[in-house]
Design a protein around this motif. Structure first.
Motif: not given
Length: 179
Positions: A18-27, A160-172
């Motif tokens: 979640g922390k990585y994903l928030a950083d990736l998405l600027n949330k 970190k890789a999970a966060a990138l994969e989540i981002k990719a699945q939410l925004d292909p």
């Protein structure tokens, strides 16, 4: 994109991912367990010890319902938050639900090595850790799966890789290579 709720059993990587994903998405990143502990000035283990599981679950629901969802944060939820129908409905209606999972044996190993586990998280049953994990997954997995818009096997991905994969699945269109 609305709020993103990360669900899954203990030690599936909800907070780290979640922390990585928030950083990736600027949330903003929120962890319902930490919000609850901060709000009530106690650990979950202490709360359960003093007042019991029903009291804790009621406070967990109250914490979820009171989260500030403006600006669509990334939210790591407690592993048992999905047990209450009211919470499942809230998650479905208010954001994207991402289910992080791993096998019982991997989770048992992670839980036994997690320094926060014994101090802050109470036992769920009187069984051994491995039997408790298996029993809880048997009950909870169908609930997690029912809610999931995205599912990630955290045995195959680092946080970190999970966060990138989540981002990719939410925004292909946003797929990025891991550095």
């Amino acid at each position: 994109m609305g709020p993103i709720f990360l669900i899954g059993y203990r030690c599936t990587g909800k907070t780290s991912t979640g922390k990585y994903l928030a950083d990736l998405l600027n949330k903003t990143f929120l962890d319902t367990d930490l919000v609850l502990e901060s709000t009530y000035g106690t650990t979950i283990a202490q709360m359960v010890g003093r007042h019991g599981w029903a009291y804790f679950r009621a406070k967990e629901t109250q914490t979820l319902m009171n989260l500030d969802l403006k600006n669509s944060p990334v939210i790591a939820t407690g592993g048992g938050i999905i047990l209450a129908e009211e919470n499942r409905q809230f998650l479905k209606e208010n954001g994207i639900v991402v289910y992080l999972y791993a096998t019982a044996s991997v989770l048992t190993d992670r839980i036994s090595k997690d320094e926060n586990n014994t101090d802050r998280r109470p036992d769920l049953t009187r069984d051994s850790l491995s039997l408790e994990t298996e029993k809880m997954l048997e009950i909870r997995t169908p609930l997690y799966q029912e809610l999931a818009g995205v599912s990630i096997d955290t045995e195959k991905y680092t946080p970190k890789a999970a966060a990138l994969e989540i981002k990719a699945q939410l925004d292909p269109g946003s797929r990025t290579e891991i550095s």
